[in-house]
Design a protein around this motif. Structure first.
Motif, short mmCIF file in Angstrom:
data_model
loop_
_atom_site.label_atom_id
_atom_site.label_comp_id
_atom_site.label_asym_id
_atom_site.label_seq_id
_atom_site.Cartn_x
_atom_site.Cartn_y
_atom_site.Cartn_z
N THR A 280 0.86 -1.18 0.00
CA THR A 280 0.00 0.00 0.00
C THR A 280 0.89 1.23 0.00
OG1 THR A 280 -0.10 0.09 2.41
CG2 THR A 280 -1.81 -1.19 1.31
N GLU A 281 0.38 2.28 -0.61
CA GLU A 281 1.11 3.55 -0.71
C GLU A 281 0.06 4.65 -0.66
OE1 GLU A 281 3.60 4.71 -4.29
OE2 GLU A 281 4.67 2.94 -3.58
N GLY A 282 -0.12 5.27 0.50
CA GLY A 282 -1.10 6.34 0.60
C GLY A 282 -2.51 5.86 0.30
N GLN A 283 -3.08 6.36 -0.81
CA GLN A 283 -4.44 6.01 -1.21
C GLN A 283 -4.48 4.83 -2.16
OE1 GLN A 283 -5.09 10.68 -1.79
NE2 GLN A 283 -6.78 9.49 -2.63
N GLU A 284 -3.34 4.18 -2.39
CA GLU A 284 -3.29 3.12 -3.40
C GLU A 284 -2.88 1.78 -2.80
OE1 GLU A 284 -2.04 4.97 -7.55
OE2 GLU A 284 -0.59 5.48 -5.97
N VAL A 285 -3.42 0.73 -3.43
CA VAL A 285 -3.02 -0.64 -3.11
C VAL A 285 -2.52 -1.26 -4.41
CG1 VAL A 285 -3.79 -2.91 -2.32
CG2 VAL A 285 -4.77 -0.84 -1.29
N PHE A 286 -1.35 -1.87 -4.34
CA PHE A 286 -0.76 -2.52 -5.51
C PHE A 286 -0.63 -4.02 -5.24
CE2 PHE A 286 0.81 1.80 -5.58
CZ PHE A 286 0.71 2.16 -6.91
N ALA A 287 -0.99 -4.82 -6.24
CA ALA A 287 -0.75 -6.26 -6.16
C ALA A 287 -0.24 -6.69 -7.53
CB ALA A 287 -2.04 -7.00 -5.81
N GLU A 288 0.76 -7.56 -7.51
CA GLU A 288 1.22 -8.10 -8.79
C GLU A 288 1.70 -9.53 -8.62
OE1 GLU A 288 5.65 -6.79 -9.91
OE2 GLU A 288 4.31 -5.07 -9.71
N ARG A 289 1.52 -10.28 -9.68
CA ARG A 289 1.91 -11.69 -9.66
C ARG A 289 2.03 -12.16 -11.10
NH1 ARG A 289 -0.78 -16.57 -6.11
NH2 ARG A 289 0.23 -18.27 -7.20
N THR A 290 2.95 -13.09 -11.31
CA THR A 290 3.13 -13.67 -12.63
C THR A 290 2.48 -15.05 -12.66
OG1 THR A 290 5.17 -12.44 -12.96
CG2 THR A 290 4.82 -14.35 -14.39
N PHE A 291 1.65 -15.27 -13.67
CA PHE A 291 0.94 -16.54 -13.84
C PHE A 291 1.56 -17.31 -15.00
CE2 PHE A 291 -1.94 -13.65 -11.75
CZ PHE A 291 -2.43 -14.42 -10.71
N ASP A 292 1.68 -18.61 -14.82
CA ASP A 292 2.29 -19.48 -15.83
C ASP A 292 1.24 -19.86 -16.87
OD1 ASP A 292 3.97 -21.04 -17.26
OD2 ASP A 292 4.22 -22.60 -15.75
N ALA A 293 0.84 -18.85 -17.65
CA ALA A 293 -0.18 -19.05 -18.67
C ALA A 293 -0.06 -17.90 -19.67
CB ALA A 293 -1.57 -19.04 -18.04
N PRO A 294 -0.49 -18.13 -20.91
CA PRO A 294 -0.40 -17.07 -21.92
C PRO A 294 -1.34 -15.90 -21.58
CG PRO A 294 -1.37 -19.07 -22.85
CD PRO A 294 -0.97 -19.39 -21.46
N ARG A 295 -0.92 -14.71 -22.01
CA ARG A 295 -1.66 -13.49 -21.68
C ARG A 295 -3.12 -13.55 -22.12
NH1 ARG A 295 0.27 -7.51 -23.50
NH2 ARG A 295 -0.33 -8.27 -25.54
N GLU A 296 -3.38 -14.08 -23.30
CA GLU A 296 -4.76 -14.15 -23.81
C GLU A 296 -5.66 -14.94 -22.86
OE1 GLU A 296 -7.24 -15.78 -27.70
OE2 GLU A 296 -5.06 -15.96 -27.67
N LEU A 297 -5.15 -16.05 -22.32
CA LEU A 297 -5.94 -16.88 -21.41
C LEU A 297 -6.15 -16.19 -20.06
CD1 LEU A 297 -7.39 -19.53 -20.74
CD2 LEU A 297 -5.16 -20.49 -20.09
N VAL A 298 -5.10 -15.56 -19.54
CA VAL A 298 -5.22 -14.87 -18.25
C VAL A 298 -6.22 -13.72 -18.38
CG1 VAL A 298 -4.01 -13.60 -16.43
CG2 VAL A 298 -2.90 -15.57 -17.52
N PHE A 299 -6.16 -12.98 -19.49
CA PHE A 299 -7.09 -11.89 -19.71
C PHE A 299 -8.53 -12.42 -19.74
CE2 PHE A 299 -9.40 -8.71 -22.23
CZ PHE A 299 -8.95 -7.52 -21.67
N LYS A 300 -8.75 -13.52 -20.45
CA LYS A 300 -10.10 -14.12 -20.50
C LYS A 300 -10.57 -14.54 -19.12
CE LYS A 300 -10.32 -15.90 -25.22
NZ LYS A 300 -10.28 -17.11 -26.05
N ALA A 301 -9.63 -15.01 -18.28
CA ALA A 301 -10.00 -15.46 -16.93
C ALA A 301 -10.60 -14.32 -16.12
CB ALA A 301 -8.78 -16.04 -16.22
N PHE A 302 -10.22 -13.07 -16.43
CA PHE A 302 -10.73 -11.91 -15.71
C PHE A 302 -11.99 -11.33 -16.35
CE2 PHE A 302 -6.56 -11.88 -13.79
CZ PHE A 302 -6.72 -11.22 -12.58
N THR A 303 -12.37 -11.82 -17.55
CA THR A 303 -13.41 -11.13 -18.31
C THR A 303 -14.57 -12.00 -18.75
OG1 THR A 303 -12.23 -11.48 -20.40
CG2 THR A 303 -11.71 -9.46 -19.17
#
Length: 170
Positions: free
Chosen positions: A10-33
């Motif tokens: 966290t930084e002030g008014q923001e929360v950051f999260a990041e992680r690398t997934f062992d999957a192609p970008r197109e599939l990860v994007f679909k997983a969120f949508t």
């Protein structure tokens, strides 16, 4: 196998999260949508997505319900948590910008709970996908509220479930 831990800060008014997934970008994007993907991983362990209505386009709304199905979670068992996202910007495969709200079953937003502006970025890395979630809140107090509610654990468990789902979905 290398464990892929999430970076959470966290930084002030923001929360950051990041992680690398062992999957192609197109599939990860679909997983969120796409509802058929989201229902497999969205929410902390023991919770299921019982409602998932998604209209994935700028101006569209995602209205959902997470329900605790795990009797071992005590008072949370049977609890429903409704949420609503309003999409602002979509760059296919790369970025999603939306407002995130707590809501009720009818989709009315909960004004007494912190809303957030979320920017999700999907970065291709040698066949893997780094997801960066930047959440901007109205105040540092709002950040404290969601952190005190267990946001970091919820995020970690949700993204662990996503990693497990990505392994099985390929």
């Amino acid at each position: 196998m290398m464990t892929n831990s999430m970076i959470f800060r966290t930084e002030g008014q923001e929360v950051f999260a990041e992680r690398t997934f062992d999957a192609p970008r197109e599939l990860v994007f679909k997983a969120f949508t796409e509802a058929e993907h989201l229902k497999h991983w969205w929410g902390p362990r023991g919770w299921e997505l019982t409602v998932c209505n998604i209209d994935f386009r700028p101006g569209g709304v995602w209205h959902y319900c997470m329900k605790c199905m795990d009797q071992n979670q005590g008072d949370f068992f049977g609890v429903e948590a409704w949420g609503k996202a309003l999409y602002h910007e979509i760059v296919q495969g790369e970025k999603i910008v939306y407002s995130d709200y707590f809501s009720d079953a009818e989709g009315n937003t909960a004004d007494d709970m912190p809303a957030t502006e979320v920017t999700l970025t999907f970065i291709e890395q040698d066949g893997k996908t780094k997801v960066v979630n930047r959440a901007l809140y109205a105040s540092a107090d709002a950040v404290k509220t969601v952190i005190d509610m267990g946001m970091q654990q919820g995020f970690t468990e949700t993204w662990d479930r996503l990693a497990e789902y990505m392994a099985s979905a390929q």
